[in-house]
Design a protein around this motif. Structure first.
Motif, PDB file in Angstrom:
ATOM      1  N   GLN A 102       0.811  -1.219   0.000  1.00 33.78           N
ATOM      2  CA  GLN A 102       0.000   0.000   0.000  1.00 33.78           C
ATOM      3  C   GLN A 102       0.847   1.273   0.000  1.00 33.78           C
ATOM      4  O   GLN A 102       0.385   2.327  -0.441  1.00 33.78           O
ATOM      5  CB  GLN A 102      -0.915  -0.004   1.221  1.00 33.78           C
ATOM      6  N   SER A 103       2.096   1.184   0.476  1.00 31.35           N
ATOM      7  CA  SER A 103       2.933   2.383   0.589  1.00 31.35           C
ATOM      8  C   SER A 103       4.073   2.426  -0.428  1.00 31.35           C
ATOM      9  O   SER A 103       4.887   3.342  -0.390  1.00 31.35           O
ATOM     10  CB  SER A 103       3.529   2.471   1.998  1.00 31.35           C
ATOM     11  N   SER A 104       4.126   1.449  -1.335  1.00 34.08           N
ATOM     12  CA  SER A 104       5.242   1.365  -2.282  1.00 34.08           C
ATOM     13  C   SER A 104       4.772   1.639  -3.706  1.00 34.08           C
ATOM     14  O   SER A 104       3.593   1.469  -4.038  1.00 34.08           O
ATOM     15  CB  SER A 104       5.904  -0.018  -2.218  1.00 34.08           C
ATOM     16  N   PHE A 105       5.735   2.035  -4.550  1.00 32.41           N
ATOM     17  CA  PHE A 105       5.448   2.294  -5.961  1.00 32.41           C
ATOM     18  C   PHE A 105       6.010   1.197  -6.867  1.00 32.41           C
ATOM     19  O   PHE A 105       5.687   1.126  -8.040  1.00 32.41           O
ATOM     20  CB  PHE A 105       6.027   3.650  -6.377  1.00 32.41           C
ATOM     21  N   THR A 106       6.884   0.365  -6.317  1.00 36.82           N
ATOM     22  CA  THR A 106       7.455  -0.761  -7.061  1.00 36.82           C
ATOM     23  C   THR A 106       7.447  -1.985  -6.151  1.00 36.82           C
ATOM     24  O   THR A 106       7.310  -1.865  -4.925  1.00 36.82           O
ATOM     25  CB  THR A 106       8.913  -0.477  -7.495  1.00 36.82           C
ATOM     26  N   LEU A 127       2.202  -3.883  -8.494  1.00 34.17           N
ATOM     27  CA  LEU A 127       3.142  -2.762  -8.541  1.00 34.17           C
ATOM     28  C   LEU A 127       4.076  -2.761  -9.742  1.00 34.17           C
ATOM     29  O   LEU A 127       4.737  -1.753 -10.003  1.00 34.17           O
ATOM     30  CB  LEU A 127       3.990  -2.751  -7.259  1.00 34.17           C
ATOM     31  N   SER A 128       4.147  -3.872 -10.449  1.00 32.77           N
ATOM     32  CA  SER A 128       5.082  -3.937 -11.584  1.00 32.77           C
ATOM     33  C   SER A 128       4.634  -3.016 -12.708  1.00 32.77           C
ATOM     34  O   SER A 128       3.438  -2.819 -12.942  1.00 32.77           O
ATOM     35  CB  SER A 128       5.195  -5.368 -12.110  1.00 32.77           C
ATOM     36  N   LYS A 129       5.612  -2.459 -13.382  1.00 32.08           N
ATOM     37  CA  LYS A 129       5.347  -1.582 -14.522  1.00 32.08           C
ATOM     38  C   LYS A 129       6.020  -2.175 -15.759  1.00 32.08           C
ATOM     39  O   LYS A 129       6.998  -2.918 -15.646  1.00 32.08           O
ATOM     40  CB  LYS A 129       5.892  -0.173 -14.252  1.00 32.08           C
TER      41      LYS A 129
END
Length: 534
Positions: free
Chosen positions: A278-282, A322-324
């Motif tokens: 919830q607090s990460s971008f990756t 979270l994966s891009k």
């Protein structure tokens, strides 16, 4: 990661501390400035009533201590330094020196004591309820001290002394939470000094096995924690220890007992990983926490909670959520290298030749940018080729080193001929230990290597790359320094270089890693469908 300082005239006057997670996010100038303040506060008994010559490798710090700063936080620290020196009759004269001349302090600041540990307030309160108030924490630091009076390995801001073994322990009801590796020495001194106190050591899951060992081997058990810390690379151990400490902090903030931390229970761990999602971008923070907790359990002989299906599925969810998409950069081509060479090459121009050589060697040797940081003595020339010794690399887990061999081609883009010219113009001796790709200084006659033996920084190398390539591409953002490595790999693959030699030259350990660097040509891709007989 921490700070350190030392006083050159007094043996043992070393101050050291580590940054908190919040402090690590501060600017380098803030950290260097607060380090000056904390080192001063750590060894006032040495510096009081003295004129102190202070050396720092941060130019901003030397200016701020002398003149102050317009930035409020930095100005506050500068005022604190001034007041401390005034109250202790210290006359400080701060001077900037290059980092290459400040190697001892730099080394000390990077000391990471993997054997350092502490107890929670919960355990301390339980101990004092049972046996009474403790007076001295004999093995602690600013980060984990539980009592106002404590002794540390190095001088800290609030420590009462260093090297507890030099003190008399008798007559004081002490708390002993020593590094695991010195437990036996602590027990011997406790017996010698006839000490009353509380000794706390971690629960060892192999206690039954230890009890069955011959007496001569029991003392050797304390060596295991130190040795096991080297089962991963230093940087990996450092990241894993930090990640595990974050897990401990989260668990304690959420009222989990020590029995749920190590060994960790699978449900709280799954909730913790979910909070990271919830607090990460990756996915990286979640992956690091997962493998850190797994590793800590394994080296302690405990069943890792990461084997739980629920915890594994939380990790997989993190990767999906979270994966891009991976946007791979374009590889550099020989045609681009030729254009760059024609644009930059000027006889005896050291600055242009440095850029040309960095391009050609990265391309021909499949070198990462970090692998360009080799020295003159790492090069060996012959009539047909040159050899570059790569002391360590990302895929060299055991730091055996490897030789990269690059042939003479006899063309204008020959990497060997071009590096020979560069070395001649830079006036490097054959046995020089200077970095090849270093910073340059402008002179009346052109450029020369700086006297400071320091490799060129990544940012400088990146800027040289972008400036050289920009005139010949439509979008420079499609390229990066790794484009040189992938460009060389792509050219070799499309020329049909044997797979075994291809992997060896690029120092790849797996097929997947190797194939990720290659961009197949259109003809190669069309060849597949042309072979179908349609």
């Amino acid at each position: 990661m921490g700070y350190a300082g030392f006083e050159v005239n007094t043996s043992g006057s070393i101050a050291h501390g580590v940054w908190s997670p919040d402090e690590i996010t501060q600017s380098s100038t803030w950290r260097e400035l607060i380090a000056v303040y904390r080192v001063l506060k750590s060894i006032p008994q040495v510096l009081r009533f003295q004129k102190v010559k202070w050396f720092t490798d941060n130019q901003s710090v030397s200016k701020i201590v002398k003149k102050g700063s317009m930035v409020h936080d930095l100005q506050s620290i500068a005022i604190d330094i001034y007041r401390f020196c005034l109250n202790n009759s210290i006359l400080i004269d701060i001077e900037w020196i290059p980092r290459s001349e400040n190697e001892k302090a730099d080394y000390l600041s990077k000391i990471c004591d993997f054997d350092d540990w502490g107890i929670s307030d919960e355990i301390l309160n339980a101990v004092q309820r049972k046996w009474g108030n403790l007076e001295v924490d004999w093995f602690a630091s600013d980060n984990n001290a539980k009592l106002p009076v404590f002794y540390s390995r190095f001088w800290n801001v609030n420590s009462s002394g260093v090297d507890a073994f030099t003190e008399d322990w008798s007559g004081k009801f002490g708390l002993f939470v020593p590094p695991i590796s010195i437990v036996s020495e602590v027990l011997k001194k406790m017996y010698t000094d006839n000490v009353q106190g509380v000794l706390i050591i971690p629960h060892w899951c192999h206690k039954k096995d230890i009890d069955e060992l011959p007496v001569k081997l029991v003392d050797k058990v304390t060596l295991l924690p130190q040795i096991l810390q080297h089962s991963r690379a230093f940087s990996t151990c450092k990241n894993y220890n930090s990640a595990f400490n974050r897990w401990i902090k989260w668990a304690m903030l959420n009222d989990l007992g020590s029995g749920d931390i190590l060994p960790a229970s699978e449900l709280p761990l799954a909730i913790y990983l979910t909070s990271l999602i919830q607090s990460s971008f990756t996915p990286k923070p979640v992956e690091t926490a997962f493998y850190a907790i797994k590793w800590i359990h394994e080296i302690n002989g405990l069943d890792p909670p990461t084997d739980s299906s629920m915890v594994k599925n939380v990790l997989q969810s993190a990767k999906r959520i979270l994966s891009k998409p991976v946007l791979k950069k374009e590889p550099i081509t020989v045609e681009l290298l030729s254009s760059i060479f024609d644009n930059l090459y000027v006889d005896k121009n050291l600055k242009s030749q440095r850029t040309i050589c960095a391009f050609l060697l990265s391309f021909s040797g499949f070198l990462r940018s970090s692998e360009l940081l080799y020295k003159r003595c790492d090069l060996d020339f012959s009539s047909t080729h040159m050899k570059i010794f790569i002391e360590s690399s990302k895929t060299d887990q055991y730091r055996d080193g490897s030789w990269v061999i690059i042939a003479r081609t006899g063309t204008k883009l020959c990497p060997v001929t071009n590096i020979e010219k560069y070395l001649e113009w830079a006036q490097f001796s054959m046995d020089s230990s200077c970095f090849i790709f270093c910073n340059l200084s402008a002179t009346k006659n052109g450029y020369k290597c700086r006297n400071v033996n320091r490799a060129m920084s990544y940012s400088t190398l990146r800027d040289l790359f972008r400036n050289a390539l920009t005139p010949f591409v439509t979008d420079i953002n499609k390229y990066c320094l790794h484009s040189l490595r992938s460009g060389g790999a792509t050219a070799a693959a499309n020329k049909g270089v044997k797979d075994r030699m291809f992997k060896r030259h690029g120092r790849w350990l797996s097929e997947k890693a190797k194939d990720g660097y290659v961009k197949d040509s259109l003809d190669e891709r069309l060849f597949v469908s042309r072979c179908l007989g349609l």
